[in-house]
Design a protein around this motif. Structure first.
Motif, short mmCIF file in Angstrom:
data_model
loop_
_atom_site.label_atom_id
_atom_site.label_comp_id
_atom_site.label_asym_id
_atom_site.label_seq_id
_atom_site.Cartn_x
_atom_site.Cartn_y
_atom_site.Cartn_z
N GLU A 59 -156.51 -48.64 2.32
CA GLU A 59 -157.59 -49.22 3.13
C GLU A 59 -157.03 -50.25 4.12
OE1 GLU A 59 -161.46 -49.69 4.52
OE2 GLU A 59 -160.59 -48.15 3.24
N ASN A 60 -156.08 -51.06 3.68
CA ASN A 60 -155.46 -52.04 4.58
C ASN A 60 -154.71 -51.36 5.72
OD1 ASN A 60 -156.44 -54.16 3.06
ND2 ASN A 60 -154.53 -54.44 1.92
N VAL A 61 -153.98 -50.30 5.41
CA VAL A 61 -153.24 -49.56 6.44
C VAL A 61 -154.22 -48.94 7.44
CG1 VAL A 61 -151.80 -47.51 6.84
CG2 VAL A 61 -151.20 -49.13 5.04
N ARG A 62 -155.33 -48.39 6.93
CA ARG A 62 -156.34 -47.78 7.81
C ARG A 62 -156.94 -48.83 8.75
NH1 ARG A 62 -161.54 -47.43 8.35
NH2 ARG A 62 -162.00 -48.63 6.48
N LYS A 63 -157.29 -49.99 8.21
CA LYS A 63 -157.86 -51.06 9.04
C LYS A 63 -156.84 -51.56 10.07
CE LYS A 63 -161.23 -52.81 5.72
NZ LYS A 63 -161.58 -53.94 4.84
N GLN A 64 -155.57 -51.68 9.68
CA GLN A 64 -154.52 -52.10 10.62
C GLN A 64 -154.36 -51.09 11.74
OE1 GLN A 64 -152.73 -54.99 10.62
NE2 GLN A 64 -151.80 -54.35 12.52
N ALA A 65 -154.39 -49.81 11.39
CA ALA A 65 -154.26 -48.76 12.41
C ALA A 65 -155.44 -48.79 13.38
CB ALA A 65 -154.16 -47.38 11.74
N GLN A 66 -156.65 -49.02 12.86
CA GLN A 66 -157.81 -49.12 13.74
C GLN A 66 -157.67 -50.31 14.68
OE1 GLN A 66 -161.12 -49.25 10.97
NE2 GLN A 66 -161.60 -47.11 11.34
N GLY A 67 -157.17 -51.42 14.17
CA GLY A 67 -156.94 -52.60 15.01
C GLY A 67 -155.90 -52.34 16.08
N ASP A 68 -154.83 -51.65 15.71
CA ASP A 68 -153.78 -51.31 16.69
C ASP A 68 -154.31 -50.39 17.78
OD1 ASP A 68 -152.04 -52.83 15.20
OD2 ASP A 68 -151.00 -51.13 14.27
N ILE A 69 -155.14 -49.43 17.39
CA ILE A 69 -155.72 -48.52 18.38
C ILE A 69 -156.65 -49.28 19.32
CG2 ILE A 69 -157.33 -46.58 18.66
CD1 ILE A 69 -156.03 -45.39 16.10
N ALA A 70 -157.45 -50.17 18.77
CA ALA A 70 -158.36 -50.97 19.61
C ALA A 70 -157.57 -51.83 20.60
CB ALA A 70 -159.25 -51.85 18.74
N LYS A 71 -156.48 -52.43 20.14
CA LYS A 71 -155.64 -53.24 21.04
C LYS A 71 -155.00 -52.37 22.11
CE LYS A 71 -154.40 -56.88 17.78
NZ LYS A 71 -153.34 -57.41 16.93
N ALA A 72 -154.55 -51.19 21.74
CA ALA A 72 -153.92 -50.28 22.71
C ALA A 72 -154.93 -49.90 23.80
CB ALA A 72 -153.40 -49.02 22.01
N HIS A 73 -156.17 -49.63 23.41
CA HIS A 73 -157.19 -49.31 24.41
C HIS A 73 -157.48 -50.51 25.31
CE1 HIS A 73 -158.21 -45.29 23.17
NE2 HIS A 73 -158.38 -45.66 21.93
N ARG A 74 -157.58 -51.67 24.69
CA ARG A 74 -157.95 -52.88 25.43
C ARG A 74 -156.86 -53.29 26.42
NH1 ARG A 74 -158.82 -56.62 21.31
NH2 ARG A 74 -160.66 -55.41 20.82
N TYR A 75 -155.59 -53.14 26.03
CA TYR A 75 -154.49 -53.62 26.86
C TYR A 75 -153.64 -52.49 27.43
CZ TYR A 75 -155.83 -57.92 24.57
OH TYR A 75 -156.56 -58.99 24.11
N ALA A 76 -154.21 -51.30 27.56
CA ALA A 76 -153.45 -50.13 28.02
C ALA A 76 -152.90 -50.32 29.43
CB ALA A 76 -154.31 -48.88 27.96
N ILE A 77 -153.62 -51.02 30.30
CA ILE A 77 -153.17 -51.15 31.69
C ILE A 77 -152.43 -52.47 31.93
CG2 ILE A 77 -155.04 -49.68 32.52
CD1 ILE A 77 -156.29 -52.30 33.65
N GLU A 78 -152.09 -53.17 30.88
CA GLU A 78 -151.43 -54.47 31.04
C GLU A 78 -150.15 -54.37 31.87
OE1 GLU A 78 -149.83 -58.18 28.29
OE2 GLU A 78 -150.30 -56.28 27.34
N LYS A 79 -149.30 -53.41 31.59
CA LYS A 79 -148.03 -53.27 32.32
C LYS A 79 -148.30 -52.93 33.78
CE LYS A 79 -143.61 -52.93 32.86
NZ LYS A 79 -143.06 -54.09 33.51
N PHE A 80 -149.26 -52.04 34.04
CA PHE A 80 -149.59 -51.68 35.41
C PHE A 80 -150.16 -52.88 36.16
CE2 PHE A 80 -152.45 -49.57 38.58
CZ PHE A 80 -151.44 -49.03 39.36
N ALA A 81 -151.00 -53.65 35.49
CA ALA A 81 -151.57 -54.85 36.13
C ALA A 81 -150.45 -55.84 36.48
CB ALA A 81 -152.59 -55.50 35.21
N GLU A 82 -149.48 -55.99 35.60
CA GLU A 82 -148.33 -56.87 35.88
C GLU A 82 -147.56 -56.36 37.10
OE1 GLU A 82 -145.90 -57.13 32.40
OE2 GLU A 82 -147.37 -58.33 31.30
N ASP A 83 -147.42 -55.04 37.23
CA ASP A 83 -146.70 -54.47 38.37
C ASP A 83 -147.47 -54.64 39.68
OD1 ASP A 83 -144.62 -53.70 36.74
OD2 ASP A 83 -145.29 -51.62 36.52
#
Length: 185
Positions: A59-83
């Motif tokens: 359950e902890n691994v599942r919750k961590q993976a969901q959090g990682d996916i949410a962060k990836a969606h939220r910050y997906a364009i971070e590198k492009f924005a920096e560029d």
């Protein structure tokens, strides 16, 4: 007709009493049975504890993976924005210049375009400029068809360039398509 042996019937016929056993045999089984039962109960408790821990870990691994996916969606364009930040800086620098001549304005625009092309390159954004290529309805949008000496269905002019992101169309190129050399005569 032979009667079948039924332990429950025998038990009831004796008045609910078990058949007599030898005292020595009963005394030997009781300590062994109790120790075996305690051992089995301890093993069962260990297995239950291990199961509950494994379930909690899953359950902890599942919750961590969901959090990682949410962060990836939220910050997906971070590198492009920096560029893109240097592009904005170059535009602001050009606009804040006191003495702007056509030459400095042009060199500033060229520098800005170079920064933007570099950002696009790092983000895998490719330009579609299909002049002379065969018309591809998946990548081009035909605005009109014209008489031309180019083969039929060839791109004659590009009104607006198109763009791809990792081979996926972001925007199709707006083009004029040739009717072919036969239509020109």
């Amino acid at each position: 007709m032979a009667q079948e042996h039924d332990p429950d019937t025998e038990f009831a016929q004796r008045g609910g009493q078990r058949p007599p056993t030898e005292p020595a045999e009963t005394e030997e089984l009781a300590p062994q049975g109790g120790a075996t039962l305690r051992k089995a109960e301890a093993e069962a408790a260990e297995f239950k504890d291990a199961y509950l821990r494994a379930r909690a870990e899953t359950e902890n691994v599942r919750k961590q993976a969901q959090g990682d996916i949410a962060k990836a969606h939220r910050y997906a364009i971070e590198k492009f924005a920096e560029d893109l930040l240097p592009v904005k800086d170059a535009l602001e620098l050009t606009l804040s210049a006191d003495k702007v001549t056509p030459e400095t304005l042009k060199s500033g625009a060229e520098l800005t375009l170079k920064n933007l092309q570099s950002a696009f390159s790092r983000a895998q954004v490719q330009e579609l400029n299909p002049i002379g290529e065969k018309f591809d309805p998946h990548r081009h949008q035909a605005m009109q068809m014209v008489d031309s000496n180019l083969p039929a269905n060839s791109v004659v002019t590009v009104f607006q360039k198109g763009y791809l992101l990792n081979d996926r169309v972001l925007r199709p190129a707006l083009v004029t398509v040739s009717k072919g050399p036969d239509a020109a005569s």
